[in-house]
Design a protein around this motif. Sequence first.
Motif, PDB file in Angstrom:
ATOM      1  N   PHE A   1       7.250   9.444   4.195  1.00  0.00           N
ATOM      2  CA  PHE A   1       7.011   9.905   2.707  1.00  0.00           C
ATOM      3  C   PHE A   1       7.170   8.796   1.746  1.00  0.00           C
ATOM      4  O   PHE A   1       6.677   8.567   0.907  1.00  0.00           O
ATOM      5  N   SER A   2       8.268   8.011   2.117  1.00  0.00           N
ATOM      6  CA  SER A   2       8.480   6.717   1.011  1.00  0.00           C
ATOM      7  C   SER A   2       7.205   5.859   1.141  1.00  0.00           C
ATOM      8  O   SER A   2       6.938   5.373   0.317  1.00  0.00           O
ATOM      9  N   HIS A   3       6.616   5.609   2.330  1.00  0.00           N
ATOM     10  CA  HIS A   3       5.670   4.938   2.526  1.00  0.00           C
ATOM     11  C   HIS A   3       4.396   5.576   1.723  1.00  0.00           C
ATOM     12  O   HIS A   3       3.607   4.783   0.919  1.00  0.00           O
ATOM     13  N   LYS A   4       4.195   7.011   1.639  1.00  0.00           N
ATOM     14  CA  LYS A   4       3.214   7.470   0.983  1.00  0.00           C
ATOM     15  C   LYS A   4       3.417   7.353  -0.519  1.00  0.00           C
ATOM     16  O   LYS A   4       2.321   7.049  -1.302  1.00  0.00           O
ATOM     17  N   VAL A   5       4.783   7.331  -1.025  1.00  0.00           N
ATOM     18  CA  VAL A   5       5.055   7.278  -2.253  1.00  0.00           C
ATOM     19  C   VAL A   5       4.759   5.764  -2.815  1.00  0.00           C
ATOM     20  O   VAL A   5       4.041   5.697  -3.682  1.00  0.00           O
ATOM     21  N   LEU A   6       4.920   4.874  -1.845  1.00  0.00           N
ATOM     22  CA  LEU A   6       4.858   3.398  -2.271  1.00  0.00           C
ATOM     23  C   LEU A   6       3.513   3.208  -2.240  1.00  0.00           C
ATOM     24  O   LEU A   6       2.994   2.323  -3.135  1.00  0.00           O
ATOM     25  N   THR A   7       2.520   3.531  -1.521  1.00  0.00           N
ATOM     26  CA  THR A   7       1.298   3.658  -1.302  1.00  0.00           C
ATOM     27  C   THR A   7       0.564   3.887  -2.718  1.00  0.00           C
ATOM     28  O   THR A   7      -0.346   3.405  -3.262  1.00  0.00           O
ATOM     29  N   GLY A   8       0.810   5.199  -3.169  1.00  0.00           N
ATOM     30  CA  GLY A   8       0.747   5.920  -4.247  1.00  0.00           C
ATOM     31  C   GLY A   8       0.967   4.969  -5.477  1.00  0.00           C
ATOM     32  O   GLY A   8       0.022   4.919  -6.658  1.00  0.00           O
ATOM     33  N   LEU A   9       1.971   4.220  -5.626  1.00  0.00           N
ATOM     34  CA  LEU A   9       2.433   3.582  -6.586  1.00  0.00           C
ATOM     35  C   LEU A   9       1.623   2.135  -6.667  1.00  0.00           C
ATOM     36  O   LEU A   9       1.706   1.482  -7.428  1.00  0.00           O
ATOM     37  N   ARG A  10       1.053   1.793  -5.220  1.00  0.00           N
ATOM     38  CA  ARG A  10       0.347   0.537  -5.368  1.00  0.00           C
ATOM     39  C   ARG A  10       1.389  -0.759  -5.480  1.00  0.00           C
ATOM     40  O   ARG A  10       1.156  -1.460  -6.220  1.00  0.00           O
ATOM     41  N   ILE A  11       2.375  -0.533  -5.039  1.00  0.00           N
ATOM     42  CA  ILE A  11       3.404  -1.698  -5.010  1.00  0.00           C
ATOM     43  C   ILE A  11       3.048  -2.991  -4.401  1.00  0.00           C
ATOM     44  O   ILE A  11       3.192  -4.094  -4.619  1.00  0.00           O
ATOM     45  N   TYR A  12       2.329  -2.524  -3.060  1.00  0.00           N
ATOM     46  CA  TYR A  12       1.980  -3.944  -2.205  1.00  0.00           C
ATOM     47  C   TYR A  12       0.722  -4.486  -2.605  1.00  0.00           C
ATOM     48  O   TYR A  12       0.253  -5.528  -1.867  1.00  0.00           O
ATOM     49  N   GLU A  13       0.080  -3.848  -3.682  1.00  0.00           N
ATOM     50  CA  GLU A  13      -1.210  -4.659  -3.919  1.00  0.00           C
ATOM     51  C   GLU A  13      -0.949  -5.706  -4.941  1.00  0.00           C
ATOM     52  O   GLU A  13       0.031  -5.530  -5.754  1.00  0.00           O
ATOM     53  N   LYS A  14      -1.878  -6.639  -4.709  1.00  0.00           N
ATOM     54  CA  LYS A  14      -1.391  -8.052  -5.655  1.00  0.00           C
ATOM     55  C   LYS A  14      -1.848  -7.935  -7.108  1.00  0.00           C
ATOM     56  O   LYS A  14      -3.100  -7.099  -7.205  1.00  0.00           O
TER      57      LYS A  14
END
Length: 151
Positions: free
Chosen positions: A53-66
Motif C-alpha cells: 500500500f505504501s509503495h502504491k501511494v508513493l508511486t501515485g505521488l511520483r516521489i521517485y521520479e526525477k
Amino acid sequence: MSGTANPSHEVHRGDIPYQAPFARSASPNDSLTTAYGTDDTNLSDAELSEDAFSHKVLTGLRIYEKREEEERAEVRPLIMPRPRRGATATVSAQIEEKAMFDQVMRSLRWHIEELEEEDTIETVLQRRLKNVVETQPSGSELGLIMEGLMG
C-alpha cells in the motif's frame, strides 16, 4: 519604615502582589474529542499489505521520479569529444552528434534564461534601491525641518 530588608521598595497592604489570573470560558465538549469520518478505503487497497500500500501511494505521488532540475544536473558535460565526420561517419554517429548538439543547445538556452532572470531581478532591485536612496532627505533638509518644528 519598619525595618524591612530593602527600604527602597515599599509594599502597601492595598496593593495586589500579583496579577489576577486570566479567566476564559471552558472549551466546549465537542472540541475535546476528534470525530473521524467513515473509512473510504477501496476494498482492493484494504487487502494490500502495508508495504504494498505504501509503495502504491508513493508511486501515485511520483516521489521517485526525477525533477527537471535533477535531470539537467545529471546530463553529460557541454564539452565532449566530437564524433568523426566525413565518409567514415555512420548513421548512428550522425544521430549521436545531432543528439549531442540538441542537448548542448537546450543546456545553453536554460543557462541564458537563468542569467536573464537574474539580470531582470537585479535591475528591479537597483531601481528600487536608487529610488529609496534618492528620496531620503539630506542632513541639511532634516535640520531645516527640525528648526521649523522647534520655532
